[in-house]
Design a protein around this motif. Structure first.
Motif, PDB file in Angstrom:
ATOM      1  N   ARG A  14       0.827  -1.204   0.000  1.00  0.00           N
ATOM      2  CA  ARG A  14       0.000   0.000   0.000  1.00  0.00           C
ATOM      3  C   ARG A  14       0.861   1.254   0.000  1.00  0.00           C
ATOM      4  N   ASN A  74      -6.192  14.278  -0.886  1.00  0.00           N
ATOM      5  CA  ASN A  74      -7.576  13.985  -1.270  1.00  0.00           C
ATOM      6  C   ASN A  74      -7.647  13.278  -2.621  1.00  0.00           C
ATOM      7  N   ALA A  76      -6.539   9.726  -2.105  1.00  0.00           N
ATOM      8  CA  ALA A  76      -7.589   8.980  -1.404  1.00  0.00           C
ATOM      9  C   ALA A  76      -8.686   8.556  -2.372  1.00  0.00           C
ATOM     10  N   ASN A  77      -9.107   9.472  -3.231  1.00  0.00           N
ATOM     11  CA  ASN A  77     -10.145   9.131  -4.211  1.00  0.00           C
ATOM     12  C   ASN A  77      -9.678   8.067  -5.187  1.00  0.00           C
ATOM     13  N   GLU A  78      -8.419   8.168  -5.605  1.00  0.00           N
ATOM     14  CA  GLU A  78      -7.890   7.215  -6.577  1.00  0.00           C
ATOM     15  C   GLU A  78      -7.757   5.818  -5.990  1.00  0.00           C
ATOM     16  N   LEU A  79      -7.347   5.727  -4.721  1.00  0.00           N
ATOM     17  CA  LEU A  79      -7.098   4.418  -4.093  1.00  0.00           C
ATOM     18  C   LEU A  79      -8.283   3.940  -3.255  1.00  0.00           C
ATOM     19  N   HIS A  80      -9.347   4.760  -3.201  1.00  0.00           N
ATOM     20  CA  HIS A  80     -10.558   4.399  -2.451  1.00  0.00           C
ATOM     21  C   HIS A  80     -10.254   4.181  -0.968  1.00  0.00           C
ATOM     22  N   ILE A  81      -9.496   5.114  -0.418  1.00  0.00           N
ATOM     23  CA  ILE A  81      -9.203   5.117   1.017  1.00  0.00           C
ATOM     24  C   ILE A  81      -9.467   6.533   1.527  1.00  0.00           C
ATOM     25  N   THR A  82      -9.380   6.723   2.838  1.00  0.00           N
ATOM     26  CA  THR A  82      -9.658   8.039   3.407  1.00  0.00           C
ATOM     27  C   THR A  82      -8.396   8.911   3.362  1.00  0.00           C
TER      28      THR A  82
END
Length: 215
Positions: free
Chosen positions: A158, A173, A176-182
């Motif tokens: 990761r 941000n 986070a959107n690209e990897l689907h995490i916060t």
């Protein structure tokens, strides 16, 4: 709490414009303005601002040397500095990053990117103008002669995933959107990367990614 900013630029109209722009932000306060690098160093030590916004071309002492004295590798309590310049020149960016700058912007960046860079520096992150990020970091990496340092611990899968978009200049941000995490998870992985790589900020993490051929 307002972010206290010190501006350094040899042109009075630029100092005035930057001061007006930043003072108009609800959470930023300009606490001082210097006309040269020597005065910037003196004011920084006197006023202890949260962030410095320094031009490169200044009399008596340029912005890169002022950055080195306030944020260089040997400084125990470095001041977060964003370098802002008219000139999109590789040697300026390389010099600023090696001196310890946490951001590099061109003067046509616009108010939104400028305030974003101030916030990033205050938060311990770094922001480089998107128009120059990848090319200049790659050029910086190719200019290095010593072999890249090895991490003190192996990177996790990761962390490797987070490392690439960091090196591409993406924000937390966006990653986070690209990897689907916060975003907080991205920040935690970035903190771990900095610890393992001995990096002081995300710019140095990005440099390491380029040095090791991950980009």
């Amino acid at each position: 709490m307002s972010i206290r900013v010190l501006i350094a630029d040899d042109q009075p109209i630029v100092r005035t414009g930057l001061t007006m722009l930043l003072d108009a932000q609800p959470d930023i306060e300009v606490v001082g303005a210097a006309a040269d690098g020597r005065e910037a160093v003196r004011l920084a030590l006197q006023l202890r601002p949260d962030v410095g916004l320094f031009d490169i071309r200044m009399p008596l002492m340029d912005g890169i040397e002022a950055t080195r004295r306030l944020a260089g590798p040997d400084v125990t309590d470095p001041l977060p500095i964003v370098v802002i310049t008219t000139f999109d020149l590789d040697e300026y960016v390389h010099g600023a990053l090696k001196a310890g700058a946490r951001g590099f912007l061109l003067k046509d960046a616009g108010p939104a990117l400028l305030t974003q860079a101030i916030h990033a520096a205050a938060d311990g992150d770094a922001l480089i103008a998107p128009s120059v990020t990848v090319r200049l970091l790659a050029a910086f990496a190719h200019a290095q002669t010593p072999p890249p340092r090895q991490p003190i611990e192996p990177l996790t899968a990761r962390e490797e995933e987070v490392l690439v978009p960091v090196a591409q200049g993406r924000t937390n941000n966006e990653i986070a959107n690209e990897l689907h995490i916060t975003p907080s998870t991205v920040k935690a992985h970035l903190a771990s990367l900095m610890r393992k790589l001995g990096a002081r900020n995300r710019v140095e993490v990005a440099m390491w990614a380029h040095e090791t051929g991950r980009i």
